[in-house]
Design an enzyme around this catalytic site. Structure first.
Site, PDB file in Angstrom:
ATOM      1  N   HIS A 299      -8.830   8.479   2.389  1.00  0.00           N
ATOM      2  CA  HIS A 299      -7.465   9.746   2.353  1.00  0.00           C
ATOM      3  C   HIS A 299      -8.473  10.540   1.727  1.00  0.00           C
ATOM      4  O   HIS A 299      -9.373  10.804   1.321  1.00  0.00           O
ATOM      5  CB  HIS A 299      -6.247   9.985   1.526  1.00  0.00           C
ATOM      6  CG  HIS A 299      -6.892   9.067   0.319  1.00  0.00           C
ATOM      7  ND1 HIS A 299      -6.844   7.782  -0.504  1.00  0.00           N
ATOM      8  CD2 HIS A 299      -7.055   9.860  -0.954  1.00  0.00           C
ATOM      9  CE1 HIS A 299      -7.014   8.357  -0.907  1.00  0.00           C
ATOM     10  NE2 HIS A 299      -7.159   9.178  -1.597  1.00  0.00           N
TER      11      HIS A 299
ATOM     12  N   HIS B  94      -9.179  14.763   0.477  1.00  0.00           N
ATOM     13  CA  HIS B  94      -8.244  16.092  -0.101  1.00  0.00           C
ATOM     14  C   HIS B  94      -8.732  16.879   0.290  1.00  0.00           C
ATOM     15  O   HIS B  94     -10.212  17.054   0.618  1.00  0.00           O
ATOM     16  CB  HIS B  94      -8.987  16.118  -1.669  1.00  0.00           C
ATOM     17  CG  HIS B  94      -8.011  14.530  -2.679  1.00  0.00           C
ATOM     18  ND1 HIS B  94      -7.336  14.369  -3.049  1.00  0.00           N
ATOM     19  CD2 HIS B  94      -8.557  13.405  -2.228  1.00  0.00           C
ATOM     20  CE1 HIS B  94      -7.565  13.198  -4.144  1.00  0.00           C
ATOM     21  NE2 HIS B  94      -8.641  12.329  -3.060  1.00  0.00           N
TER      22      HIS B  94
ATOM     23  N   HIS C 177      -4.948   0.816   8.450  1.00  0.00           N
ATOM     24  CA  HIS C 177      -4.748   0.605   6.999  1.00  0.00           C
ATOM     25  C   HIS C 177      -6.719   0.998   6.599  1.00  0.00           C
ATOM     26  O   HIS C 177      -6.988  -0.917   6.566  1.00  0.00           O
ATOM     27  CB  HIS C 177      -4.607  -0.327   6.384  1.00  0.00           C
ATOM     28  CG  HIS C 177      -4.882  -0.330   5.045  1.00  0.00           C
ATOM     29  ND1 HIS C 177      -4.113  -0.063   4.282  1.00  0.00           N
ATOM     30  CD2 HIS C 177      -5.429  -1.500   4.309  1.00  0.00           C
ATOM     31  CE1 HIS C 177      -4.147  -0.492   2.659  1.00  0.00           C
ATOM     32  NE2 HIS C 177      -5.284  -1.624   3.147  1.00  0.00           N
TER      33      HIS C 177
ATOM     34  N   CYS D 130       0.442  -0.963  -0.067  1.00  0.00           N
ATOM     35  CA  CYS D 130       0.160  -0.527   0.254  1.00  0.00           C
ATOM     36  C   CYS D 130       0.932   1.527   0.568  1.00  0.00           C
ATOM     37  O   CYS D 130       1.660   1.295   0.711  1.00  0.00           O
ATOM     38  CB  CYS D 130      -0.405  -0.301   1.080  1.00  0.00           C
ATOM     39  SG  CYS D 130      -1.866   1.431   1.095  1.00  0.00           S
TER      40      CYS D 130
ATOM     41  N   CYS E 170       0.678   3.474   3.412  1.00  0.00           N
ATOM     42  CA  CYS E 170       1.140   2.623   4.270  1.00  0.00           C
ATOM     43  C   CYS E 170       2.763   2.735   3.655  1.00  0.00           C
ATOM     44  O   CYS E 170       3.243   2.543   5.573  1.00  0.00           O
ATOM     45  CB  CYS E 170       0.855   0.903   4.336  1.00  0.00           C
ATOM     46  SG  CYS E 170      -0.539   0.830   5.556  1.00  0.00           S
TER      47      CYS E 170
END
Ligand code: 5GP
Ligand code: ZN
Length: 109
Positions: free
Chosen positions: A97, A99, A45, A3, A6
């Site tokens: 995630h 933005h 994760h 990943c 990660c």
């Protein structure tokens, strides 16, 4: 561990961190879509929005605290900004995630 995020979290790949805590990192997007384009990433994760659990509630509130701190730091409060989470085929990195896009947007992400 394959990943991308990660590996950034583990400092095996470089990123210019603009925020780090025990649970969250934030760094500029490599291909910015706005004058300010920061990715806010939990260290846990979690693949995507649909994998969030009730127990992640505190983490989510910490993420939005970081968003607010960065909005202040980059003087976006009186400018335009938005927070985007892509999912499905719009999501290219399979580690959730957020933005933070601010200032002049160059394109929609
Ligand atoms: P997504 O399309 O999954 O919502 O967003 C992934 C984002 O990660 C994209 O905006 C892309 O530019 C960014 N990105 C991909 N690889 C890297 C990288 O190695 N470093 C950084 N800082 N950003 C990356
Ligand atoms: Zn990951």
């Amino acid at each position: 561990m394959d990943c991308l995020f990660c590996q950034i979290i583990a400092k095996k790949l470089p990123a210019k961190l603009v925020f780090e805590s025990d649970s969250i990192i934030a760094f500029p997007d490599i291909n910015p879509s706005a004058r300010v384009h920061i990715l806010i990433v939990p260290k846990k994760h979690i693949i995507g929005l649909q994998d969030l659990k009730k127990e992640d509630g505190e983490l989510l509130s910490e993420i939005f605290e970081v968003v607010n701190e960065l909005v202040t730091r980059y003087n976006l409060k009186d400018n335009l900004y938005r927070v985007v989470v892509n999912g499905g085929k719009a999501q290219h990195v399979s580690h959730i995630h957020f933005h933070l896009l601010g200032g002049e947007l160059k394109k929609f992400v």
